[in-house]
Write an enzyme that holds these catalytic residues in place. Sequence first.
Site, PDB file in Angstrom:
ATOM      1  N   LYS A 141       0.829  -1.210   0.000  1.00  0.00           N
ATOM      2  CA  LYS A 141       0.000   0.000   0.000  1.00  0.00           C
ATOM      3  C   LYS A 141       0.863   1.259   0.000  1.00  0.00           C
ATOM      4  O   LYS A 141       0.449   2.294  -0.494  1.00  0.00           O
ATOM      5  CB  LYS A 141      -0.998  -0.023   1.149  1.00  0.00           C
ATOM      6  N   ARG A 142       2.084   1.140   0.529  1.00  0.00           N
ATOM      7  CA  ARG A 142       2.995   2.301   0.517  1.00  0.00           C
ATOM      8  C   ARG A 142       3.359   2.709  -0.920  1.00  0.00           C
ATOM      9  O   ARG A 142       3.535   3.872  -1.200  1.00  0.00           O
ATOM     10  CB  ARG A 142       4.284   1.993   1.276  1.00  0.00           C
TER      11      ARG A 142
END
Length: 506
Positions: free
Chosen positions: A265-266
């Site tokens: 998700k980063r």
Amino acid sequence: MERKVRVRFAPSPTGALHLGGVRTALFNYLFARRHHGDFLLRIEDTDQTRYVPGAEQYIIDSLKWCGLHVDEGVGVGGDCGPYRQSERKELYRQYALQLVGSGHAYYSFDSSEELDRQRKECESRGETFIYNAQSRRHLKNSLNLSPEETKQLLESGIPYVIRFKMPDCEELLLNDIIRGEVRFNTAILDDKVLFKSDGMPTYHLANIVDDHLMKITHVIRGEEWLPSLPLHVLLYRAFGWEDTMPQFAHLPLILKPVGNGKLSKRDGNKMGFPVFPMEFTDPETGEKWHGYKEDGYFPEAFINMLALLGWNDGTDKEIFTIDELCEAFSLERVHKAGSRFDPEKAKWFNHKYLIAKPDAEIAGLLAGILHANGLECEQEKLEKICGLMKERANFVSDIYNDSLFFFQTPETYVEKDVKKYWKEESVPVMKELYRILSEIDDYSFANTDKIISGWINEKELGFGKVMNPFRVAIVGAAKGPHMYDIIEILGKEETLKRLDKAIRTL
Ligand code: GLU
């Protein structure tokens, strides 16, 4: 007898469902549809420490937005319910006890301090501690204690866990639909905890018991679960359920757009693309994550893009409706290797769906954006604008941004375009153009083309010398579709007003 195909999507509500999770759900859904089977949704929430409020609803809403209709499960019901594992809690104990009874599992009373001590001791020798056939002989469990001692400890109420008794050094040759034969040796596997004295099963036990009771025929899940496969198969054997054991298919990883490793998700926040189907605010950290939905993706485009992350139909075909996907999908054609996620390709898919939509439908969506920005425009005009602008857009919001000049007279003019195109000699030419345009009423493309192009040719003015300053005057910048298209939509009054303003101010 052929069993009816039944597959399940079994997420744990530990946060928002990301791209990989949605793809797992999608492949399960497609497989179910392809085989006229059932697609179940089971919520695996036995690990209460990782529970995130709102995550379950997020999963349900995301599947709905993606159009992945659940046949049975949480939010829908069905004959094998309840479908939330926390509500099935009472059921698992008897299965854990069954395995203890048959000698496939045992009680282990080791305190966490003792296990920590063992771990440290191993580390000091440069080894890693695992609870297995070797170490279990020296630990405090029902395999070493007498039945009376075990009984006493159980009655004393001290915490215990039930562990699976992993066979010592057994070679397992297992089958995965995508990967083919996969070999494991039990010597490197540990005695996994199946049940805890707080009455909660672990993932492994609950997952196997539920897949059995819910008559699941195929387990389709992410590659990260492949290491659990030997334990799961051994559990089926231990229970005596091998006859109806599901077939397994482990899906390839989705990789970062650049560099090595799994998409996280980063990466999304770093590179400016969503990794979640819908917006999500982490209730603990307050962190906000973008969603495909809110970023203007069509669910059909999003699903089409996901389907091709690790699968194709063997041809170059890339655009598939959901019905075509249901028809064409097969697990045998899922790739073994990880698939690299390409955010630009995701936009490309949306573009393809955008241009395929009827102008009237896009106009409706554009009207919504206009309205939210305090602007209105009649439908017929909007449809024309959409028809004209969609080829260059990936999203309806691109159409909005690129066509604002249709709805607003330019307040300012882009300086560098003025410098480049609005020359001193442009003024008399624009004045003459104003005169010509004020004498006609038919602003259709065909008519302005005839009149203006005729005039340019006759006077040998050169198209650029006329169209460039004309564009700056009407659009406020050197951009936009064909000028005859633009003024057909703007009409006589607005065109003359803008031209006049430019002549007076530039
Ligand atoms: N609860 C597991 C997960 O979150 C399910 C894995 C499986 O499908 O067996 O992915």
